[in-house]
Design a protein around this motif. Structure first.
Motif, PDB file in Angstrom:
ATOM      1  N   GLY A   7       0.826  -1.219   0.000  1.00 58.22           N
ATOM      2  CA  GLY A   7       0.000   0.000   0.000  1.00 58.22           C
ATOM      3  C   GLY A   7       0.852   1.257   0.000  1.00 58.22           C
ATOM      4  N   ASP A   8       1.149   1.802  -1.186  1.00 59.81           N
ATOM      5  CA  ASP A   8       2.004   2.994  -1.254  1.00 59.81           C
ATOM      6  C   ASP A   8       1.319   4.216  -0.653  1.00 59.81           C
ATOM      7  N   GLU A   9      -0.034   4.197  -0.620  1.00 59.68           N
ATOM      8  CA  GLU A   9      -0.750   5.354  -0.057  1.00 59.68           C
ATOM      9  C   GLU A   9      -0.419   5.566   1.424  1.00 59.68           C
ATOM     10  N   LEU A  10       0.009   4.485   2.093  1.00 56.50           N
ATOM     11  CA  LEU A  10       0.318   4.591   3.522  1.00 56.50           C
ATOM     12  C   LEU A  10       1.593   5.404   3.774  1.00 56.50           C
ATOM     13  N   GLY A  11       2.417   5.525   2.722  1.00 59.38           N
ATOM     14  CA  GLY A  11       3.673   6.250   2.882  1.00 59.38           C
ATOM     15  C   GLY A  11       3.555   7.736   2.609  1.00 59.38           C
ATOM     16  N   VAL A  12       2.421   8.171   2.093  1.00 54.29           N
ATOM     17  CA  VAL A  12       2.262   9.577   1.703  1.00 54.29           C
ATOM     18  C   VAL A  12       2.373  10.491   2.925  1.00 54.29           C
ATOM     19  N   ASP A  13       1.686  10.123   3.987  1.00 57.71           N
ATOM     20  CA  ASP A  13       1.742  10.913   5.213  1.00 57.71           C
ATOM     21  C   ASP A  13       1.968   9.943   6.376  1.00 57.71           C
ATOM     22  N   LEU A  14       3.248   9.693   6.650  1.00 55.88           N
ATOM     23  CA  LEU A  14       3.596   8.657   7.629  1.00 55.88           C
ATOM     24  C   LEU A  14       3.016   8.966   9.004  1.00 55.88           C
ATOM     25  N   GLU A  15       3.055  10.236   9.368  1.00 59.06           N
ATOM     26  CA  GLU A  15       2.552  10.605  10.688  1.00 59.06           C
ATOM     27  C   GLU A  15       1.081  10.209  10.854  1.00 59.06           C
ATOM     28  N   LYS A  16       0.321  10.507   9.808  1.00 62.33           N
ATOM     29  CA  LYS A  16      -1.104  10.175   9.832  1.00 62.33           C
ATOM     30  C   LYS A  16      -1.296   8.644   9.843  1.00 62.33           C
TER      31      LYS A  16
END
Ligand SMILES: *Cc1c(COP(=O)(O)O)cnc(C)c1O
Length: 309
Positions: A90-99
């Motif tokens: 899931g690359d979308e999980l890396g977009v905003d790591l904090e979130k």
């Protein structure tokens, strides 16, 4: 530290079991450690030894966002002073790591253990066993020790052979949830002559028997019951969640929704359908996975479904 002494045998009395001439016990591998739980500890044990023998300072592995295996690798790496890298679907999980970390307890735990993440697209993730993909990882990261998704390899099976011991000899049936098949292969290898191992796959499809045969030569002391996958990996239903909640209320034993909940649902249903003969002594293996409950509840909440209590 993980402690295998915690993995005790407990007798189960549960009012929904209508056939009372069988005896049902559970082996609490979930109590070995809260995050390095059950079979994941067994599967990693000799792999960590091997990584050290090979002088590799880093463990690299693969998993989904709520993976028990990711959680276990991160924790065991920390304990052994090994760096850990998680290749996460899931690359979308890396977009905003904090979130991502704020919303995902599994990844937050792994991150706090020091795991470094590489988030990849679902299509790249499917390539995770290909030579090209692994070569790319080797160019990107240090001299790492690779552990496959779910942790199954020869050494993992050796570790799972140690789940059974002299105390478990008295049982006729050993029942276990099956994901990649490594755990059941270990049980098949170490089961005694009079014992039969029954696997309850949590995935759809019939590729599993051939996977299992890669790790065991025994062919006659085991079988798979494919009736209780509930639609596939990580699929659940209100019926299943309701069962998990009632089981916990009566027995005080928590079950996870992906593996052990389906296993116990299946075993209880099979007992009630008289699949087992009178006076059969059945042992179910609680392989752990409790850390995943919160992640599943996040998903269930969004669907307005029943939650795991
Ligand atoms: C990974 C896992 C399994 C499946 O083990 P396999 O060796 O992949 O078949 C079963 N139960 C739990 C709780 C797990 O985390």
């Amino acid at each position: 530290m993980p402690n295998i002494e915690n993995s005790t045998l407990q007798k189960i009395t549960f009012s929904e079991i209508v056939q009372d001439d069988i005896s049902l016990y559970i082996k609490r591998e979930d109590l070995i450690h809260p995050e390095i739980s059950g079979n994941k500890y067994r599967k990693l044990k000799y792999n960590v030894v091997q990584a050290k023998l090979e002088n590799r300072g880093t463990l690299l592995t693969f998993g989904g966002a709520y993976s028990n295996h990711i959680s276990a690798v991160a924790a065991i790496g920390k304990q052994h002073n090994l760096k850990t890298i998680g290749v996460i679907r899931g690359d979308e999980l890396g977009v905003d790591l904090e979130k991502t970390l704020a919303n995902n307890k599994t990844l937050k735990f792994a991150y706090d253990c020091g795991m470094q993440f590489k988030f990849v697209t679902r299509s790249d993730y499917r390539e995770k066993t290909s030579k090209v993909f692994i070569e790319k990882l080797q160019n990107e990261f240090d001299n790492f020790y690779l552990i496959p998704e779910g942790g199954t390899n020869e050494l993992a099976v050796n570790g799972c052979e140690e789940i059974l011991n002299s105390e478990t000899d008295k049982f006729d049936y050993i029942c276990v949830a099956v994901g990649t098949g490594g755990t059941i292969a270990g049980l098949i290898n170490s089961a005694k002559k009079h014992q039969k191992v029954i696997g309850f796959p949590v995935l759809k499809g019939d590729f599993l028997a051939s996977e299992i045969k890669n790790y065991t030569e025994k062919t006659t002391n085991w079988s798979l019951n494919t009736d209780y996958h509930f639609g596939g990996y990580a699929k659940t239903s209100d019926e299943l969640i309701g069962f998990i909640n009632r089981f916990k209320k009566e027995t005080n034993i928590p079950l996870d929704p992906i593996y052990t909940g389906k296993l116990l649902f299946g075993v209880v249903d099979a007992i009630n359908k008289k699949v087992f003969e009178k006076d059969a002594k059945i042992l179910v293996i609680h392989t752990g996975g409790i850390q995943g409950i919160e992640g599943m509840n996040t998903i269930l909440k969004k669907k307005n479904s029943l939650l795991i209590e």
